[in-house]
Scaffold this motif. Structure first.
Motif, short mmCIF file in Angstrom:
data_model
loop_
_atom_site.label_atom_id
_atom_site.label_comp_id
_atom_site.label_asym_id
_atom_site.label_seq_id
_atom_site.Cartn_x
_atom_site.Cartn_y
_atom_site.Cartn_z
N PRO A 126 -8.34 1.29 -4.24
CA PRO A 126 -9.10 0.38 -3.51
C PRO A 126 -9.16 -0.76 -4.23
O PRO A 126 -9.29 -1.03 -5.31
N LYS A 141 -7.58 -0.88 1.02
CA LYS A 141 -6.71 -0.50 -0.28
C LYS A 141 -5.28 -1.32 -0.67
O LYS A 141 -4.87 -1.89 0.47
N ARG A 151 -2.00 -1.77 -1.12
CA ARG A 151 -0.62 -1.12 -0.88
C ARG A 151 0.49 -1.52 -1.69
O ARG A 151 1.29 -0.70 -1.92
N THR A 174 -5.52 -5.21 10.74
CA THR A 174 -6.07 -4.29 9.51
C THR A 174 -5.31 -4.14 8.35
O THR A 174 -5.24 -3.29 7.61
N ARG A 175 -4.42 -5.38 8.13
CA ARG A 175 -3.68 -5.69 6.99
C ARG A 175 -4.26 -6.88 6.32
O ARG A 175 -4.64 -7.84 6.88
N GLU A 197 -4.54 -2.82 2.98
CA GLU A 197 -4.69 -2.20 4.29
C GLU A 197 -6.10 -1.81 4.36
O GLU A 197 -6.63 -1.06 3.56
N ARG A 198 -6.67 -1.95 5.72
CA ARG A 198 -7.91 -1.49 6.09
C ARG A 198 -8.14 -0.10 5.83
O ARG A 198 -7.45 0.48 6.62
N ILE A 199 -8.84 0.84 5.29
CA ILE A 199 -9.13 2.17 5.37
C ILE A 199 -10.53 2.63 5.78
O ILE A 199 -10.89 3.93 6.00
#
Length: 241
Positions: A92, A72, A74, A151-152, A64-66
């Motif tokens: 990360p 990061k 998941r 974002t994934r 997932e975009r952080i």
């Protein structure tokens, strides 16, 4: 190498066959992702079903975009945890990469989500005591969240060599970035609405415009007494019968 007939045409390289076998999880993950792609958009995270890539789960991961250039982990397969000697879910993705090459990975991650793009990386593990030679291949593919934003990510990492006794991090020896979608399939821009053009006349004749012609002023005349009298009904009785 094995061959038949002695003419060299049917020679099969055991090295190529072994390499193809090692990279099978990456091909499985990519084929599954492409099967979910729409004509002009990447798949949704909610479409991912582990049963669709069952043979590659230990090498697969979801991220997932952080941050603009940071993702990061998941969910991560057991192979990634084995490389680090610990559970990597929640860490990360750059944890797997040597500090000197994390900026390079970050630039690729930014493009993966922004373009969107596919990342293919060739990796070599850092050497040292308790760290045997090791190489790896990694692929990262973009996904959309349930909100529709990219974002994934879905990925896979396959390594060759002994892990050793300490956590392994990799340097990037080669990285390739390619468009995730065929540009020819991208939706066409919506044209700006213009004033509608006049309908074609075809065989009809041009119609003349209507012009109001004022009526001549009426001549005022005095009304006679009979004209001024209000009209009335007369009862007519016939006695002929």
């Amino acid at each position: 190498m094995l061959g038949s007939g002695g003419n060299g045409r049917d020679i099969v390289s055991m090295t190529d066959r072994e390499k193809a076998r090692r990279l099978a999880p990456i091909r499985t993950v990519e084929a599954y992702w492409r099967g979910l792609c729409g004509p002009d958009q990447v798949p949704l995270r909610s479409q991912i079903d582990p049963r669709g890539m069952e043979n590659a789960l230990e090498n697969a991961f979801l991220a997932e975009r952080i941050a603009p250039s940071l993702a990061k982990l998941r969910v991560a397969g057991s192979h990634l945890s084995d490389l680090m000697g610990m559970e990597v879910s929640g860490m990360p993705l750059s944890t797997l990469i040597a500090p000197s090459d994390r900026d390079r990975l970050g630039q690729a991650i930014a493009r993966l989500f922004n373009d969107p793009a596919i990342i293919r990386a060739t990796l070599r593990a850092e050497g040292g005591f308790g760290k045997p030679d090791m190489e790896a291949q990694m692929i990262i593919l973009p996904l959309r969240s349930d909100m529709g934003d990219i974002t994934r990510a879905l990925g896979a990492l396959v390594s060759t060599g002994q892990i050793g006794r300490t956590p392994r991090r990799f340097k990037i020896t080669q990285i390739e970035i390619e468009p995730a979608l065929d540009p020819a399939l991208a939706p066409a821009p919506v044209p700006v609405t213009e004033e509608p053009a006049a309908a074609p006349r075809g065989l009809s004749e041009e119609q003349a415009g209507f012009t109001h012609r004022p009526q001549p002023a009426a001549i005022e005349r005095p009304l006679s007494a009979t004209a001024r009298r209000a009209p009335h009904l007369r009862l007519v009785v016939s006695n002929d019968d």
